[in-house]
Write a protein that holds these residues in place. Structure first.
Motif, short mmCIF file in Angstrom:
data_model
loop_
_atom_site.label_atom_id
_atom_site.label_comp_id
_atom_site.label_asym_id
_atom_site.label_seq_id
_atom_site.Cartn_x
_atom_site.Cartn_y
_atom_site.Cartn_z
N ALA A 106 13.17 27.51 38.43
CA ALA A 106 12.67 28.80 37.52
C ALA A 106 14.05 29.29 36.77
O ALA A 106 14.85 28.54 37.16
CB ALA A 106 12.83 30.49 38.72
N ARG A 107 13.84 29.80 35.61
CA ARG A 107 15.20 29.98 34.37
C ARG A 107 14.96 31.20 34.19
O ARG A 107 13.86 31.71 33.52
CB ARG A 107 15.15 28.88 33.42
N ASN A 108 15.74 32.11 34.16
CA ASN A 108 15.76 33.51 33.57
C ASN A 108 15.91 34.04 31.83
O ASN A 108 17.03 32.35 31.07
CB ASN A 108 17.24 34.34 33.49
N LEU A 109 15.03 33.88 31.04
CA LEU A 109 14.94 33.81 29.41
C LEU A 109 15.18 35.34 28.47
O LEU A 109 14.90 36.15 28.93
CB LEU A 109 14.13 32.94 29.13
N PRO A 110 16.22 35.20 27.29
CA PRO A 110 16.64 36.57 26.83
C PRO A 110 15.56 36.88 26.53
O PRO A 110 14.69 35.68 25.93
CB PRO A 110 18.04 36.07 26.52
N VAL A 111 15.42 37.73 26.04
CA VAL A 111 14.02 39.37 24.85
C VAL A 111 15.03 39.39 24.76
O VAL A 111 15.16 40.66 24.42
CB VAL A 111 13.01 39.55 26.36
N GLN A 112 15.38 38.43 23.36
CA GLN A 112 15.83 39.10 22.86
C GLN A 112 15.47 40.19 21.39
O GLN A 112 14.30 39.86 20.90
CB GLN A 112 16.53 37.57 21.02
N SER A 113 15.87 40.65 20.53
CA SER A 113 15.12 42.46 20.40
C SER A 113 16.74 42.19 18.82
O SER A 113 16.92 41.76 18.17
CB SER A 113 15.31 43.16 20.54
N ALA A 114 15.81 43.20 18.42
CA ALA A 114 16.01 43.31 16.27
C ALA A 114 17.88 43.79 16.97
O ALA A 114 18.26 44.35 17.66
CB ALA A 114 15.78 44.09 15.80
#
Length: 602
Positions: A354-362
């Motif tokens: 598993a790996r956590n990934l960022p949900v990049q927004s504006a």
């Protein structure tokens, strides 16, 4: 057991990952390199080798359908971190869509608190838009969290089943006929009066056909202490049982139904001692650890929540493979990307990572300046259908949210800056709330007010010229509690404060109003750790004082049952009205400058 594929950075053992995140986007096109465990000639045949399944997970979304204008910490590759703007349903939808492309088969799950303690655009509509969002992004299962019970059992059942029955002060179905959740709530440890679970304990999802069919089994549940974290009236008749017992009871059921791998979705968690890397497990501790220690070894992974922390851990187990434990922080700012390989011939899990990934927004701007996007993480365009759906609710809420309610001289945070005193709970915004509730209940004789840190949900960041809007204060205090004033002796007040720092600590600490301070020495024995001062003098154990708290903790929430020992209760107005009145009472309200609580030895 963990497999190594150097060309796929997201599938390496997590402790060895140090590659730029941008490489993840190229994973599906990358061929095995020399020296890899599986060369091109030995890669699993699509018809005979292990079946790969992805699980995409998040937790503690709390109705943040619009970008929450907050960040997630991400390693900068130079030994430090960068703050990346993250979250928002439309960006989460795009991130999940992109990550699903890595897999032929996948499931999307959540570990509780999808709803409640939500910003106005969702909460004003009883979180119906959050459920609408989750239906659109393809959620499969959600474990009930403690906040799912904030509006009571009947309303939670409506959230699952749909309809427009009115169970609260707010009107349901204001913008659309509410169809209910298209996903399944799971509640393995929440029991009704007849001993049955409120929702199913388990869920199954299968992939493929015939000899190539594989099945994932999910157990979902909340923490045992849920009854102390919500208003008692909302959970009357419900019992919250031992978490490990409920999980272990569900495992053989799932195995009998053909589950090749068992994953737990639990609304309980822990934290790292160093939170800079969301994919590390540094100095991990927390209330989930005793639960993990008792789990059936056939549990393959635990997807957790509640603490709003991010981590990926491989927990050692005697006589079994390490247990994978993950959490994706909060507010949809991260997604846990989990990869399972299952051998359908033996019904055996071959590997899990598993790996956590960022949900990049504006990018966005605060009173401290711009929060820019980063090239260290993928950039997602907001998914159009979800963005349009969210905007509909934002527009409907704007008449409420955009109304100015007062002025504040600067940013009031939930936590004090690192250069502040030795440390205490809460921050300037907690103190503002306590001061507001004290002012609002002076007519009831109030001399002191306390605010629980868990009831403050966001910083208060004023706009141009210090303007604060109703939407902002609603985000800070979304629960709709009332103020309750009772009479306590000084000894009783000390007993309450000791409860928050004892061996069995309360769910949150108490922040006092102006004129009251207290100090905590954790090196002392439980029951003698707190010293307090009121109006510059030591608190007199024999003197009576009028004290205001919100109705949640007055009723025993966060474990403060001792508050019921107070006498002569007076029920006041809404906490939100008190904060609005406090901000509007002067042309510019000052921000509290220093902590009123100090803690040493923690």
């Amino acid at each position: 057991m963990t497999s190594l594929r150097p060309c796929l950075p997201h599938r390496r053992p997590l402790r060895r990952l140090a590659l730029p995140l941008a490489l993840i986007a190229m994973a599906s096109a990358c061929a095995p390199g020399p020296g890899s465990v599986e060369s091109a000639s030995s890669a699993p045949d699509a018809r005979t080798g292990p079946v790969e399944v992805g699980v995409l997970a998040f937790n503690d979304f709390h109705g943040n359908i619009a970008p929450p204008k907050t960040t997630t910490s991400w390693p900068d590759g130079k030994g430090g971190t960068v703050q990346i703007p993250a979250g928002g349903a439309a960006y989460l939808a795009s991130a999940l869509d992109a990550l699903r492309k890595d897999f032929r088969y996948s499931a999307t799950v959540s570990a509780g608190d999808l709803i409640s303690a939500s910003p106005l655009a969702s909460s004003l509509f009883l979180d119906e838009p959050t459920i609408g969002v989750m239906n659109r992004i393809g959620l499969d299962f959600n474990a009930v969290g403690n906040h799912e019970f904030d509006r009571g059992r009947k309303e939670l059942l409506r959230v699952q089943n749909g309809g427009c029955e009115k169970n609260t002060l707010r009107e349901p179905c204001q913008l659309e006929q509410f169809a209910g959740a298209g996903f399944k709530y799971l509640s393995a440890s929440t029991y009704t009066e007849d001993g049955k679970t409120l929702f199913p304990a388990t869920g199954i999802k299968s992939f493929g056909e015939g000899a190539r069919k594989v099945t994932l089994g999910f157990v979902g549940l909340t923490l045992k202490g849920t009854s102390e974290l919500v208003s008692p009236g909302g959970v009357k008749g419900l019992t919250f049982g031992d978490e490990a017992e409920a999980i272990n009871r569900a495992v053989p059921v799932l195995k009998a139904e053909g589950a090749d791998a068992v994953l737990v979705l639990i609304h309980q968690g822990g934290a790292q001692s160093d939170t800079s890397d969301p994919n590390a497990c540094t100095g991990f501790s927390g209330d989930i650890q005793p639960i993990l220690d008792k789990l059936d070894p056939r549990v393959d992974a635990v997807i957790s929540g509640h603490t709003h922390q991010a981590y990926v851990c491989h927990m050692p187990r005697e006589g079994a493979a390490p247990l994978l434990l993950s959490s994706a922080g909060s507010y949809g700012r991260l997604v846990t990307r989990m990869t399972l390989e299952i051998d359908p011939a033996t019904d055996r899990l071959v590997s899990i990572e598993a790996r956590n990934l960022p949900v990049q927004s504006a990018a966005y701007t605060t009173s401290r300046g711009e929060v820019a996007q980063s090239d260290l993480a993928p950039r997602y365009a907001p998914r159009a259908d979800v963005a349009a759906y969210v905007k509909r609710y934002q527009d409907a809420a704007s008449a409420y949210s955009d109304r100015p309610v007062g002025h504040l001289a600067g940013l009031a945070t939930r936590h004090w800056d690192d250069n502040q005193a030795e440390g205490g709970p809460g921050g300037a915004v907690d103190q503002l709330v306590a001061d507001a509730q004290l002012a609002a209940t002076r007519d009831a004789g109030a001399q002191i007010a306390f605010m629980n840190t868990g009831g403050v949900r966001a910083d208060l960041d004023p706009g141009k010229d210090g303007v604060v809007t109703f939407g902002q204060i609603y985000t800070v205090q979304p629960f709709g509690n009332t103020a309750v004033t009772r009479t306590y002796t000084g000894a009783q007040i000390l007993e309450v404060l000791e409860r928050s720092v004892g061996d069995e600590q309360a769910g949150s600490m108490l922040v006092p109003s102006q004129g009251f301070t207290y100090a905590v020495d954790m090196a002392k024995p439980a029951g003698s750790r707190v010293t307090a001062r009121f109006e510059g003098k030591p608190l007199d154990p024999a003197t009576s004082y009028r004290v205001t708290v919100n109705s949640f903790i007055d009723q025993g929430g966060d474990g403060y049952a001792t508050l019921e020992k107070g006498s002569d209760p007076t029920i006041g107005g809404l906490d939100l009205d008190a904060l609005e009145a406090w901000l509007s009472a002067v042309p510019m309200r000052a921000v509290p400058a220093s902590p009123r609580v100090t803690v040493k030895g923690r």
